[in-house]
Design a protein around this motif. Structure first.
Motif, PDB file in Angstrom:
ATOM      1  N   SER A   1     -35.292  27.577 -33.767  1.00 52.70           N
ATOM      2  CA  SER A   1     -34.064  26.974 -33.255  1.00 52.70           C
ATOM      3  C   SER A   1     -32.860  27.863 -33.551  1.00 52.70           C
ATOM      4  CB  SER A   1     -33.849  25.601 -33.882  1.00 52.70           C
ATOM      5  OG  SER A   1     -33.475  25.739 -35.240  1.00 52.70           O
ATOM      6  N   ASP A   2     -31.779  27.628 -32.844  1.00 59.26           N
ATOM      7  CA  ASP A   2     -30.544  28.382 -33.069  1.00 59.26           C
ATOM      8  C   ASP A   2     -30.016  28.162 -34.480  1.00 59.26           C
ATOM      9  OD1 ASP A   2     -30.619  29.403 -30.514  1.00 59.26           O
ATOM     10  OD2 ASP A   2     -29.270  27.884 -29.688  1.00 59.26           O
ATOM     11  N   ALA A   3     -30.156  26.935 -34.992  1.00 61.81           N
ATOM     12  CA  ALA A   3     -29.690  26.640 -36.351  1.00 61.81           C
ATOM     13  C   ALA A   3     -30.495  27.431 -37.381  1.00 61.81           C
ATOM     14  CB  ALA A   3     -29.792  25.147 -36.640  1.00 61.81           C
ATOM     15  N   GLN A   4     -31.816  27.500 -37.195  1.00 59.59           N
ATOM     16  CA  GLN A   4     -32.651  28.283 -38.105  1.00 59.59           C
ATOM     17  C   GLN A   4     -32.282  29.761 -38.045  1.00 59.59           C
ATOM     18  OE1 GLN A   4     -36.362  26.843 -36.404  1.00 59.59           O
ATOM     19  NE2 GLN A   4     -37.023  26.262 -38.464  1.00 59.59           N
ATOM     20  N   ARG A   5     -32.071  30.267 -36.845  1.00 57.78           N
ATOM     21  CA  ARG A   5     -31.720  31.681 -36.674  1.00 57.78           C
ATOM     22  C   ARG A   5     -30.387  31.988 -37.357  1.00 57.78           C
ATOM     23  NH1 ARG A   5     -34.820  34.999 -35.773  1.00 57.78           N
ATOM     24  NH2 ARG A   5     -35.543  34.320 -33.778  1.00 57.78           N
ATOM     25  N   THR A   6     -29.403  31.097 -37.223  1.00 58.78           N
ATOM     26  CA  THR A   6     -28.098  31.288 -37.850  1.00 58.78           C
ATOM     27  C   THR A   6     -28.225  31.291 -39.365  1.00 58.78           C
ATOM     28  OG1 THR A   6     -26.965  30.273 -35.975  1.00 58.78           O
ATOM     29  CG2 THR A   6     -25.761  30.347 -38.061  1.00 58.78           C
ATOM     30  N   LEU A   7     -28.963  30.348 -39.927  1.00 58.19           N
ATOM     31  CA  LEU A   7     -29.171  30.311 -41.380  1.00 58.19           C
ATOM     32  C   LEU A   7     -29.857  31.584 -41.869  1.00 58.19           C
ATOM     33  CD1 LEU A   7     -30.299  26.622 -41.946  1.00 58.19           C
ATOM     34  CD2 LEU A   7     -28.212  27.697 -42.800  1.00 58.19           C
ATOM     35  N   GLU A   8     -30.824  32.049 -41.111  1.00 54.94           N
ATOM     36  CA  GLU A   8     -31.543  33.260 -41.473  1.00 54.94           C
ATOM     37  C   GLU A   8     -30.616  34.474 -41.480  1.00 54.94           C
ATOM     38  OE1 GLU A   8     -34.545  35.770 -38.891  1.00 54.94           O
ATOM     39  OE2 GLU A   8     -35.483  33.910 -39.596  1.00 54.94           O
ATOM     40  N   ARG A   9     -29.857  34.647 -40.424  1.00 53.53           N
ATOM     41  CA  ARG A   9     -28.979  35.823 -40.296  1.00 53.53           C
ATOM     42  C   ARG A   9     -27.824  35.824 -41.283  1.00 53.53           C
ATOM     43  NH1 ARG A   9     -28.662  35.922 -33.867  1.00 53.53           N
ATOM     44  NH2 ARG A   9     -30.540  37.121 -33.474  1.00 53.53           N
TER      45      ARG A   9
END
Length: 88
Positions: A14-22
């Motif tokens: 998800s976009d939220a997971q990607r944002t947290l990761e980055r």
């Protein structure tokens, strides 16, 4: 006979997971693995680096790995969720 496509078989990030990761996970792991305290994570996580083909910029990201005999198996973002694999 199943009509499911291969992309529907694996969950998408998800976009939220990607944002947290980055923004949080990757910078934290980069600093940790480059520090004297790297032993806290280096048993499971390594840093993968590559140079952008067009830009010449070096990119580094953490990846989970496991030993399989004398080989390493590295887990990276699925092809459908990233572009780094296009660099070759």
């Amino acid at each position: 006979m199943s009509s499911a496509s291969p992309s529907s078989a694996s969950p998408r990030i998800s976009d939220a997971q990607r944002t947290l990761e980055r923004r949080f996970s990757n910078p934290f792991l980069l600093r940790l693995l480059r520090s004297p305290a790297h032993f806290l994570a280096s048993r499971w996580v390594l840093l993968v680096s590559y140079v952008g083909r067009k830009s010449g910029i070096r990119y580094t990201f953490p990846a989970v790995y496991a030993a399989a005999g004398t080989d390493l198996v590295v887990v990276v973002t699925p092809k459908a969720d990233s572009n780094w694999w296009k660099n070759s």
